[in-house]
Every structure is written in C-alpha cells, then in structure tokens.
Design an enzyme around this catalytic site. Structure first.
Site, PDB file in Angstrom:
ATOM      1  CB  ALA A  15     -52.544  27.378  -6.573  1.00  0.00           C
ATOM      2  N   GLY A  29     -50.277  32.170  -7.289  1.00  0.00           N
ATOM      3  CA  GLY A  29     -49.642  31.862  -5.949  1.00  0.00           C
ATOM      4  C   GLY A  29     -48.212  31.914  -5.714  1.00  0.00           C
ATOM      5  CD  GLU A  42     -51.503  35.221  -4.172  1.00  0.00           C
ATOM      6  OE1 GLU A  42     -51.751  33.841  -4.557  1.00  0.00           O
ATOM      7  OE2 GLU A  42     -52.716  35.771  -3.876  1.00  0.00           O
ATOM      8  CD  GLU A  53     -53.882  34.695  -8.919  1.00  0.00           C
ATOM      9  OE1 GLU A  53     -53.737  35.511  -9.912  1.00  0.00           O
ATOM     10  OE2 GLU A  53     -53.106  34.429  -7.955  1.00  0.00           O
TER      11      GLU A  53
HETATM   12  C1  3H9 Z   1     -53.249  30.732  -8.199  1.00  0.00           C
HETATM   13  O1  3H9 Z   1     -52.209  30.618  -7.903  1.00  0.00           O
HETATM   14  C2  3H9 Z   1     -54.436  31.070  -7.144  1.00  0.00           C
HETATM   15  C3  3H9 Z   1     -53.521  31.641  -5.922  1.00  0.00           C
HETATM   16  O2  3H9 Z   1     -53.883  32.947  -5.683  1.00  0.00           O
HETATM   17  C4  3H9 Z   1     -53.564  30.928  -4.672  1.00  0.00           C
HETATM   18  C5  3H9 Z   1     -54.977  30.728  -3.947  1.00  0.00           C
HETATM   19  C6  3H9 Z   1     -54.951  30.137  -2.718  1.00  0.00           C
HETATM   20  N1  3H9 Z   1     -51.310  23.924 -11.671  1.00  0.00           N
HETATM   21  O3  3H9 Z   1     -48.953  25.515 -20.060  1.00  0.00           O
HETATM   22  P1  3H9 Z   1     -47.930  24.501 -20.252  1.00  0.00           P
HETATM   23  C7  3H9 Z   1     -49.583  21.996 -16.126  1.00  0.00           C
HETATM   24  S1  3H9 Z   1     -54.256  30.002  -9.389  1.00  0.00           S
HETATM   25  C8  3H9 Z   1     -51.184  22.727 -12.311  1.00  0.00           C
HETATM   26  O4  3H9 Z   1     -48.112  23.308 -21.467  1.00  0.00           O
HETATM   27  P2  3H9 Z   1     -45.784  26.320 -20.724  1.00  0.00           P
HETATM   28  C9  3H9 Z   1     -50.246  22.119 -17.496  1.00  0.00           C
HETATM   29  O5  3H9 Z   1     -51.472  21.558 -17.534  1.00  0.00           O
HETATM   30  C10 3H9 Z   1     -52.831  29.635 -10.529  1.00  0.00           C
HETATM   31  N2  3H9 Z   1     -50.613  22.343 -13.515  1.00  0.00           N
HETATM   32  O6  3H9 Z   1     -46.356  24.871 -20.122  1.00  0.00           O
HETATM   33  C11 3H9 Z   1     -49.390  21.362 -18.286  1.00  0.00           C
HETATM   34  O7  3H9 Z   1     -49.938  19.797 -18.060  1.00  0.00           O
HETATM   35  P3  3H9 Z   1     -49.511  18.586 -18.999  1.00  0.00           P
HETATM   36  C12 3H9 Z   1     -52.319  30.772 -11.411  1.00  0.00           C
HETATM   37  C13 3H9 Z   1     -50.279  23.258 -14.110  1.00  0.00           C
HETATM   38  O8  3H9 Z   1     -44.271  26.075 -20.600  1.00  0.00           O
HETATM   39  C14 3H9 Z   1     -48.051  21.435 -17.906  1.00  0.00           C
HETATM   40  O9  3H9 Z   1     -48.009  21.924 -16.535  1.00  0.00           O
HETATM   41  N3  3H9 Z   1     -51.362  30.332 -12.270  1.00  0.00           N
HETATM   42  C15 3H9 Z   1     -50.298  24.729 -13.599  1.00  0.00           C
HETATM   43  O10 3H9 Z   1     -46.186  26.483 -21.895  1.00  0.00           O
HETATM   44  C16 3H9 Z   1     -47.245  22.500 -18.568  1.00  0.00           C
HETATM   45  O11 3H9 Z   1     -47.852  23.374 -18.862  1.00  0.00           O
HETATM   46  C17 3H9 Z   1     -51.674  30.233 -13.555  1.00  0.00           C
HETATM   47  O12 3H9 Z   1     -52.698  30.294 -14.003  1.00  0.00           O
HETATM   48  C18 3H9 Z   1     -50.933  25.069 -12.477  1.00  0.00           C
HETATM   49  N4  3H9 Z   1     -50.615  26.149 -11.975  1.00  0.00           N
HETATM   50  O13 3H9 Z   1     -46.422  27.367 -19.837  1.00  0.00           O
HETATM   51  C19 3H9 Z   1     -50.405  29.626 -14.387  1.00  0.00           C
HETATM   52  N5  3H9 Z   1     -49.475  25.263 -14.810  1.00  0.00           N
HETATM   53  O14 3H9 Z   1     -48.016  18.352 -19.236  1.00  0.00           O
HETATM   54  C20 3H9 Z   1     -51.056  28.898 -15.372  1.00  0.00           C
HETATM   55  C21 3H9 Z   1     -49.319  24.554 -15.639  1.00  0.00           C
HETATM   56  O15 3H9 Z   1     -50.247  17.484 -18.370  1.00  0.00           O
HETATM   57  N6  3H9 Z   1     -50.045  28.296 -16.296  1.00  0.00           N
HETATM   58  N7  3H9 Z   1     -49.797  23.243 -15.330  1.00  0.00           N
HETATM   59  O16 3H9 Z   1     -50.050  19.120 -20.383  1.00  0.00           O
HETATM   60  C22 3H9 Z   1     -49.290  28.792 -17.271  1.00  0.00           C
HETATM   61  O17 3H9 Z   1     -49.873  29.909 -17.766  1.00  0.00           O
HETATM   62  C23 3H9 Z   1     -48.374  28.173 -18.057  1.00  0.00           C
HETATM   63  O18 3H9 Z   1     -48.423  26.755 -17.727  1.00  0.00           O
HETATM   64  C24 3H9 Z   1     -46.967  28.573 -18.068  1.00  0.00           C
HETATM   65  C25 3H9 Z   1     -46.061  27.464 -18.601  1.00  0.00           C
HETATM   66  C26 3H9 Z   1     -46.798  29.952 -18.460  1.00  0.00           C
HETATM   67  C27 3H9 Z   1     -46.526  28.744 -16.262  1.00  0.00           C
END
Ligand code: 3H9
Length: 707
Positions: A63, A106, A109, A129
């Site tokens: 999400a 998500g 999911e 999450e």
């Molecule tokens: C969820 O899904 C709930 C569900 O159950 C549905 C409920 C209804 N959203 O980390 P990076 C941004 S909860 C918005 O440097 P990497 C991040 O802030 C979600 N923004 O890249 C950054 O911004 P900026 C569950 C996001 O290659 C840019 O993207 N998912 C999101 O080192 C690059 O990110 C997670 O918790 C997001 N979901 O790593 C996953 N994700 O360019 C969270 C990233 O302004 N994300 N951004 O600095 C991660 O773990 C890592 O970003 C990922 C990539 C491994 C994907």
C-alpha cells in the site's frame, strides 16, 4: 487503463503493467487501474488469461504508506483493496502474477488473490506491515496460511521478515521460478495454464487442517520477548489464528478490525515516521542527487580490533575486497579469529552458506604492512581512540593512499578537522562512525569536516547503503550526534543514583520505557574504562564548580570496568547475567555523602523525564547549531544505533508527542533545581514553544526551504 496501469496484449494473453515509480505502491489510481484493466480483459473474448507485472525495479512494494496518515487524519477514505482482490480471484479467466523485486504487504496480498504466481530468482515476498505497527489489511492473514501453511504465515505476518523466491516456491506461495525474461516466461506460463480450472486461494483449506496450536502460543511468547511493548505482532498472530477457526469472510472481518485498531495507534504513527525518516536522512540540502561519487571497488581498514574487524566484515559482506592491517601478528590473528567465529555463527544459524562464508573470508586480506593500500579506494582508520595516535595514522595514510582515496576515521568523539590536519588532503577526510558490533548495527554516522568535499560526502552516503547501513550525516563536534546527546543522558542516570535511585530502578525504568537496555547496563556493556579514558582526555574542558558524575570513575579506580571484569554498576556471572552489586550500592551512598548530595526517594517518572529530556534538550541544541540537519536525523540515529524503542519514533518524535511546552516546563523545573550549567533550555526548544511549533514543523520548514 490510466496513467498508472497499462493494458496490452500478447495474442490471447492480456498484460496488465503497473507503472507507479519508484516502487509501484498501491497509490490512489493503481487499484482502480488494475480493476479497469481486469474488467476489460475479462470482457474481451480474444483473451484467455492475464499476466500482471510491475514496471521498473519491483512488482508492488505494498500500500502507499503516505496514504495512512491521510486516512487517520480523515483526509482520505480507507484504502479499499478487498473488493479488487475478490474480483481478481473471481475472474473467470486465470490471472498470473509475475513477481520481481518485492511483493510486499498489499503487493503480496494482490499477488495471492491471483490463481498463479511466477517469480524471478532474486525476488522476495513478505508481509512487513508489523514493522509499521500495523498488520496485513487486505486478506494477507487469511490467504497466506492457505498457501504457505499456518506456521510460516504466523512467522511472516508477526515478524515481517521477507522470504526469497526459492523458498516462496517451496512453500507454495509461488508456482514457478522464471529465470531470464520474466514477462516472456510469465506469458508462456499463462498460455500453459489458460485452460486449467481457476484455483481460488480463499477456497483452499488443505493447509488449515490439523494445525498444531502450540504454533500460536510459541509465536506469542517470541513476540512478547523480541517485539516488547508492541501490539501489532500479537494482533497479526490473532488474525492468522482466526484463519483456522473462522470462514474466510469472517477472518477478513476480524483482520480489518485489528488492522484499523493498529493503524489508529500512536505506535503505527511512530513507526511510519521512522520508515520515512530512513528515506529522509539521505537527502542533504546542499548535496544534490547529481553530485558525482567515487567508485569504491576496494577498501582497507587499519586496526583489526572489535571495530576494525566488524568494519572489514561489512565490506566483505558487500562483496568489496578489503585489506585489514594490524601492528602485531598476534593482534591480527586474534582479529581474524573473531571474524571467522562470527561468520561461522551466521552459517550455523542458516543466515548464509559455508560457500558464502568462504567467499567473504577470501575477500579479507590480513596484513601487517601498508602493502596494496596505494590501490584502495577508501581507507578506514579504526585504531584506539586517541588524537595523537589517529593523527599519526592519518599522516601515514596520506603518504600511502592514491589522491582519489577517501580517508575515513571511525572515531566516535574526536575532532575530524584536527584529524584531517594531519594530512595534505583534508577535503578527502571524513568520519565513518560505525557502531559496535559493526557487522550487526545498522547505523553509520557520517561526519562532515569543514573541508570535506561534497563528492566525499555523497560517496559515503551511497556507500552506507551498499554496506546495508542507515547513513546519517552529522556535523563535526565532540561526540557528533549520537554520543554528544548520550553524555547528558548518562550523566542524569548517574546523578539519579547519587540522589537516591538504585542501579536496578534506573535500568528497569528505562527498559520498561522501551529501550533495549537501561543506561547503566549499556555503560557496563560498553566498558566503563572507555568513558573514563575519554573523560581524562577532556578533563581540561570541564568547568570548575559544575557537578560531574562521580560513581563511574570510582568504579574504574577499583578496576570494575563493567561486564568484561564481571563487575561495574552491576555484578555479572560467567554468562554475563547481571545481579545487584551491594558494594556498588555502598559506594554510591559514600560518594553522595562525600559530595554533600542529599538522598531521597526517586520515582520512575522522574527517571524518565530527567534522562529523556536531557537527551532531547541536547538534541535541540544540535539542531540549533546545525550539527544535525533535521530532528528526524537525530531520531534515525537513536533508533538504529542506541536501542531507542522504534515504536516511540525516537527522542525528538517522543518530545513532540509529549508536547514541547510540557518538555520545556520540566526542563525549566530541573534548571531551577540543578542549575543552569546542566539544564539551561536549548534556544531552539524555547523558540519552537514560543511559536507553538513542533520538531516536525521545524523539519518541514527545513526540507521545504532546501527544496
Ligand atoms: C501495506 O501494504 C498494508 C496492506 O496490508 C494493505 C492495507 C489495506 N509507500 O526504500 P527505498 C518510497 S503497508 C510509499 O529507498 P529500496 C520510499 O520512501 C506497506 N512510498 O528503496 C523512497 O522514497 P524517496 C507494506 C514507499 O530500493 C522510495 O520509495 N510495505 C513505499 O532501498 C524508494 O524506497 C512495506 O512496508 C510504500 N509502500 O527498497 C514496504 N515503499 O525516494 C516498504 C517505498 O522519497 N518499502 N517507498 O526517498 C520497502 O521495504 C523498500 O522501499 C523496498 C525498496 C524494499 C520496497
């Protein structure tokens, strides 16, 4: 279908591509786009099956986390993924998800609602999450146990660790690995299964039968121990457990309720803040993304002690060959033996294979001379914390290193400019302050000297990411961000002892607040002699007549250095388990009597406020002086290097939640009681309170101003 989701065709296979950079989060417009593309493909008689794939480096990272704050503040309605997932699952034509990069939250999911999943070899799937203080909210706790089995679903949902592609296939989360071109492979796979009957994940119950209920009790016990004070992991376990007792629909209802409860909690706000904090610290106002960086292909480390060895391991782990230099064969052998032991422990725990360990060991070259240092792209000094010694070593580094080599110091307190003055290239000198154990702790404080070149800073920040660290930039001052703030925090912990609190009460109170360890336990772990040596080096800076903590130095004079000598503030057995030391208690009373300090009953509330507001006040001073760029940088330092509870967001976030006016009032009270030398409020704190602002407001202003 809209600008975020495209529909194309490869003969009878429809290809739905999600294109929402950087990570294809499910932002507004993405679920709608997928739904429209799906409906269109289902309605098209020429289409027999669909493939859903992500553009760019990843499938779907989950999400859009930015939406959660908007939801809880009432700005936007709840993210409604549930109907989309039912539509995918109920599609009369098979849907294949093609996963590369990450299918997280998500994203997984969405993938699990499809009939099939194919996956690229380097991809990962996960329900992270809980790391944001929430639980899966779109059926993840109900579909994952149906695919992967209940035990694995509990583990993934409650602890948030991802699973690599091979394991995802073995578990049944994915159906096939596609080596080579993912889209091509996924389309071929879709052709293969186009005529198969649809398999609805929610209708699969074979893995829900005969579940050993001890799985849940064990997971709860582990969560209470390793995720202390956090309700989300326990809620995730409840939700997964419900899949074994309730229908899919009822399980989803429970999941939604638990998701909502977690989302509206202060913990999720703090953890989401911490997530974006890690992204924010990379942005440095005067160093644009376009700043050129040096290529780091080889490294060298001077000093094979605990820090040097750990730093060398970081480079080897990242696949960067590293030379490790010591002055005696004995010290070198000892350092290499510790590295080998640490790696062997990781192999035993199944973190990586023996072959991976052998490769890492091969990348570390132990040596007694500077041979080959002239080819290193970076040299990291990790010798004893003494200015004289560091200057001598930097003088030597300057002679052997090539002109483009970065010269980094792992000093934790000393003046980088003074160290740089021992070289003819202060622009190439920078602080790389790793935290012990350096191969484990995620924080890297990058310390900018007054002459440090922007390219050297940009390279250090990028290198931090390559070494899998969270790099935070700090200005040059004694102790930089982390240790400078720690000094008043430790000071207050000791003053509280002198004023009447016991060692156990101080430690337990801060542990209960959520810190990984109490302050006196940390001092015992780090070794009381370390601070003793530093205090002696800086004795000349002490203001006459200003109260200083007395107990630690007295303990050191008795040879009680903490865990390593079995005695410090506490007593330690051979397994380093602490117990009260009655001799320390007597010593504390004696010290207080000698210094004329009256003893009284100290409450846990006072312990929390004295220790934490000392930390916050110093943090505000660092911000005012520009040593830390933003309050969030301080919080990221404390969350990743000092064991501050992530669910409280960090000291500055915590101060905002308490209310800065209340924090200031308490600091003024302490000032009246203990004097201005120790407790004068930071000017920035006073300013924010007078303007009715928070540290978060200050950060916003800083970021906007620099944009
Ligand atoms: C969820 O899904 C709930 C569900 O159950 C549905 C409920 C209804 N959203 O980390 P990076 C941004 S909860 C918005 O440097 P990497 C991040 O802030 C979600 N923004 O890249 C950054 O911004 P900026 C569950 C996001 O290659 C840019 O993207 N998912 C999101 O080192 C690059 O990110 C997670 O918790 C997001 N979901 O790593 C996953 N994700 O360019 C969270 C990233 O302004 N994300 N951004 O600095 C991660 O773990 C890592 O970003 C990922 C990539 C491994 C994907």
């Amino acid at each position: 279908m809209n600008e975020l989701v495209k529909l194309s065709r490869q003969e009878s296979i429809a290809v739905i591509t999600i294109d929402n950079p950087p990570v294809n989060a499910l932002s507004p417009g993405v679920p709608e786009g997928i739904r429209a593309a799906l409906d269109s493909a289902v309605a098209d008689p020429a289409i027999k099956a669909m493939v859903v794939i992500g553009a760019g480096s990843t499938f779907i990272a989950g999400a859009d986390i930015r939406e959660f704050g908007k939801m809880t503040s009432g700005e936007r309605p709840r993210i409604a993924l549930y109907p989309l997932l039912l539509a995918i699952e109920d599609s009369p034509k098979p849907v294949v998800m093609a996963i590369h990069g990450q299918a997280f939250g998500g994203g997984l999911e969405v993938a699990m609602a499809a009939h099939y999943r194919v996956i690229a070899p380097g991809a990962q799937v996960g329900q992270p999450e809980v790391k944001l203080g929430i639980i899966p909210g779109a059926g993840g706790t109900q579909r994952l146990p149906r695919l992967a089995g209940v035990a694995k679903a509990v583990e993934m949902c409650a602890f948030g660790e991802p699973v690599p592609a091979q394991e995802a296939v073995a578990l049944g989360i994915a159906d096939r690995i596609i080596a080579g071109d993912l889209l091509e492979g996924a389309v071929a796979f879709a052709r293969e299964i186009a005529d198969q009957p649809a398999r609805k994940t929610r209708g699969r119950t074979e893995k829900l039968a005969n579940v050993d209920t001890s799985i849940f009790a064990n997971a709860r016990e582990l969560a209470r121990k390793t995720r202390r004070g956090q309700p989300a992991p326990l809620a995730a376990i409840d939700a997964v457990e419900s899949s074994t007792k309730l229908s899919f629909e009822e399980g989803c209802k429970l999941e939604t309720r638990l998701f909502q409860e977690c989302l509206y909690s202060n913990q999720s706000k703090a953890l989401i803040y911490a997530f974006f904090g890690e992204c924010a610290v990379n942005k440095i106002p005067d160093i644009p993304k376009s700043t050129p960086v040096y290529e780091i292909r080889s490294a060298a480390v001077i000093g094979a002690g605990t820090m040097g060895g750990g730093i060398a391991m970081n480079y080897a782990n990242a696949g960067i060959p590293v030379r490790l230099k010591e002055t005696s064969q004995e010290a070198l052998d000892r350092g290499m033996a510790i590295i080998r032991k640490n790696y062997a422990a990781s192999v035993q725990k199944g973190r990586f294979s023996q072959a991976a360990m052998d490769e890492r060991m091969r990348l570390i070259a132990p040596q007694l001379s500077y041979e080959g240092f002239d080819r290193a792209d970076i040299i990291v000094e990790a010798v004893f914390e003494s200015m004289e010694l560091k200057k001598q070593v930097f003088g030597e580094m300057d002679v052997v290193a090539k002109p483009s080599c970065i010269l980094a110091s792992n000093t934790s307190t000393l003046d980088i400019d003074q160290i740089a003055s021992a070289t003819k290239r202060p622009h190439m000198v920078i602080g790389h302050h790793f935290f012990s154990p350096a191969n484990v702790m995620r924080l890297l404080e990058v310390v900018r000297g007054k002459a440090t070149a922007k390219e050297v800073i940009a390279t250090s920040m990028a290198l931090g990411k390559r070494l899998k660290k969270v790099a935070v930039l700090a200005g040059n001052c004694r102790g930089f961000i982390g240790n400078r703030m720690l000094a008043p925090y430790f000071r207050e912990a000791q003053f509280l002892l002198e004023e009447g609190a016991s060692v156990e009460l101080v430690n337990q109170t801060m542990y209960d607040f959520g810190w990984a360890m109490g302050p006196l336990a940390v001092s015992d772990l780090a070794g009381l002699d370390v601070g003793w040596r530093i205090r002696k080096e800086f004795k000349h800076l002490e203001k006459p007549g200003v109260r200083v903590p007395l107990v630690a130095d007295r303990l050191c004079e008795m040879g009680h250095f903490g865990q390593k000598t079995g005695r410090g503030f506490s007593r330690y057995d051979e397994n380093r388990r602490p117990s009260p030391d009655s001799e320390t208690a007597v010593l504390i009373e004696e010290v207080a009597r000698e210094a004329g300090i009256g003893r009284r009953t100290i409450t846990p509330d006072e312990i929390v406020d004295r220790c934490l507001f000392a930390l916050v006040n110093e943090g505000a001073r660092l911000l005012g002086e520009g040593i830390a760029l933003r309050a969030v940088d301080i919080d990221v330092v404390y969350l990743n290097g000092y064991g501050f509870p992530a669910w409280r967001g960090g000291p500055m976030f915590y101060a905002d939640t308490v209310g800065l006016n209340k924090v200031l009032a308490r600091i003024e009270e302490f000032e009246t009681r203990h004097g201005s030398d120790l407790w004068s409020p930071a000017p920035l704190l006073q300013q924010l309170v007078s303007e009715g602002k928070t540290f978060a407001n200050y950060d916003q202003k800083g970021i906007l101003a620099s944009a």
